[in-house]
Design an enzyme around this catalytic site. Sequence first.
Site, PDB file in Angstrom:
ATOM      1  N   ASP A 439       9.750  -7.491  -2.795  1.00  0.00           N
ATOM      2  CA  ASP A 439       8.814  -7.093  -3.607  1.00  0.00           C
ATOM      3  C   ASP A 439       8.420  -6.060  -2.839  1.00  0.00           C
ATOM      4  O   ASP A 439       7.899  -6.147  -1.549  1.00  0.00           O
ATOM      5  CB  ASP A 439       8.054  -7.988  -4.306  1.00  0.00           C
ATOM      6  N   ASN A 447       2.803   4.390  -7.061  1.00  0.00           N
ATOM      7  CA  ASN A 447       3.017   5.168  -8.359  1.00  0.00           C
ATOM      8  C   ASN A 447       1.987   5.995  -8.685  1.00  0.00           C
ATOM      9  O   ASN A 447       1.997   7.111  -8.978  1.00  0.00           O
ATOM     10  CB  ASN A 447       3.629   4.194  -9.114  1.00  0.00           C
ATOM     11  N   ASP A 456      10.447   6.336  -7.920  1.00  0.00           N
ATOM     12  CA  ASP A 456      11.869   6.324  -7.844  1.00  0.00           C
ATOM     13  C   ASP A 456      12.583   6.571  -6.462  1.00  0.00           C
ATOM     14  O   ASP A 456      13.392   5.911  -6.273  1.00  0.00           O
ATOM     15  CB  ASP A 456      12.561   7.220  -9.105  1.00  0.00           C
ATOM     16  N   GLU A 483       9.788  -3.070  -9.272  1.00  0.00           N
ATOM     17  CA  GLU A 483       9.817  -2.908  -7.736  1.00  0.00           C
ATOM     18  C   GLU A 483      10.563  -4.143  -7.015  1.00  0.00           C
ATOM     19  O   GLU A 483      10.232  -4.354  -5.794  1.00  0.00           O
ATOM     20  CB  GLU A 483       8.868  -2.543  -7.186  1.00  0.00           C
TER      21      GLU A 483
END
Length: 572
Positions: A439, A447, A456, A483
């Site tokens: 993770d 983000n 991305d 993620e």
Amino acid sequence: MRKMLDLLSLKLLRRIEIRYRLINSFLLVSMLPLVIAGIVAYRESSSASQEKVRIFAAELVKQVAQNMLQQIEKIESSSEELAMSERMQNALAGYYSKNPAERAAGHGEIIRLLLENYGSFEYVNQKYVLDRRHRIMDPQVFAQLGDGVARFAEDAPDMKGRPYWDVYSTAAGQNSVVMLRDILFKSNNRVAGTLFVGLRPLHFSRIFESVNLGYGSRMLVIDARDGHVIVSANAADGNAPESGLVVAVARNVAEGRDNFVSYRDGDNKQQLAAFAPVPHTNWMVVNITPLNALNTEVRSIRNKIIAIGVLCFILALVLSFIIARSISLPLKQLVGVMKATRTGNYLIRMDYEGRDEIAVLSQRFNEMASKVHQHNERLEELVAERTRELEQANHQLEALSATDSLTGIANRRRFDEALGGELRRAVRSQKPLALMMLDVDYFKNYNDRYGHLAGDDCLRAIARVLRTSSRRATDLAARYGGEEFAVIVAESDSANAMQLAENIRNAVAALQIAHEDSPFGCVTCSIGVTAVQVDEDMSTDTLLRLADVALYQAKALGRNRVALSDPAGATG
């Protein structure tokens, strides 16, 4: 006697064209009185047969229309229940949320609802939920299919709260009977989306299975606007529009007549049709009976009258036998040769003599057989070439369906398949199996600060690290969701798995992707590792649970670290 028959039928008469043989034989056998009597009986019996068909066919189509309406209402009722369910309402609300997690959860719930409600029905071809812009909410649907469905939904008229039924044709030529229904938010009665359910026409054609008026009649459901066939009891009916029938029905309705018309079809053949509208749709159930087939019984009576007269003409029988023999023997030979071609042998040829039509037909058959043989050879080459191209396309499609579109590594579907396969292989080989769950630390903050495009790029960079770290053919790195990533390491104990996880963690940190909202100053990851000696009671859910527990421990200990789970408490 036999030689004389052969001389007459095969030598002398074969020099005369068939039509002149038949004309001469009919001139010799004058049956005018019987023909007149047969015509009178034929006309009277034909009128009685048409009246019988008019009564029975009208009642028949009404019953079938009612049965079809019941099927439609049943599908509409289940779709309304789905559209108004709390799960669908909540899923759509989540889908339109600005929160990516809620949006992803809503999207996933919509897919699950469609599978739960329609996935088990073999007669359902397509099942989609479209958003307010008529886009399919399933991102794995091909663009071409999605565009076609969107255009279909946009071209649909205002449904005014009711479902809309029509026929949808895919680019591959597959037809579906489609129901469109608006999904409204119960809280404000605003449109939340559109439910698109495509059904196989065969599902409705079963209504006709026990319905048969006889006389070669056909039972169809057609579009009253243009006559296109919606559902047919016989696949051989095709999709040619019954335009002549639609014009006749419109005229009949305008003049206030009953639901029975006579018209000529595209082949200029007289047809009798009873029709009944299907409520709430543009469709009609029609029963089409060829007038020629209806009069078969009447013609049978007429033929019997004529046959009685034929018995009185012994000379005609003898002459007919000789003529028939001159025709039937070479025809039988030709038919035998044609039947022999059913096996695919088009090299066989027909021997012929004489100058009549049968000789010409035999000559043309030989020419046709030669052309068909050449065509078959070319067709076999084309089929082999197209088969190779199709196999290549299938391989490419299979690879695309197992790859995550963002990162280029395996997607969740491929991961689930591989994990199940490796678990079974580990049971057989009695070798340990390791699983890692990774993770990205503080990814939501990343983000929010740098934007989704940067997020991305970050995920793609981590995917490249995983791809290079998995050197063995049996190892598989996959994007698990959002993620989260997962790595399957076959035949690996905990020490090797932990070392590989540390290498991955260090490689991610070495990317030095700036992350100012992280206490580490750059993008890092937490990894949970489990390595177990599996047995037959072990399940994939247990392995995932162990890896998740280890991942939680890594996060609880401050992130940017690797944690190993304790498999002692696992349950199968």
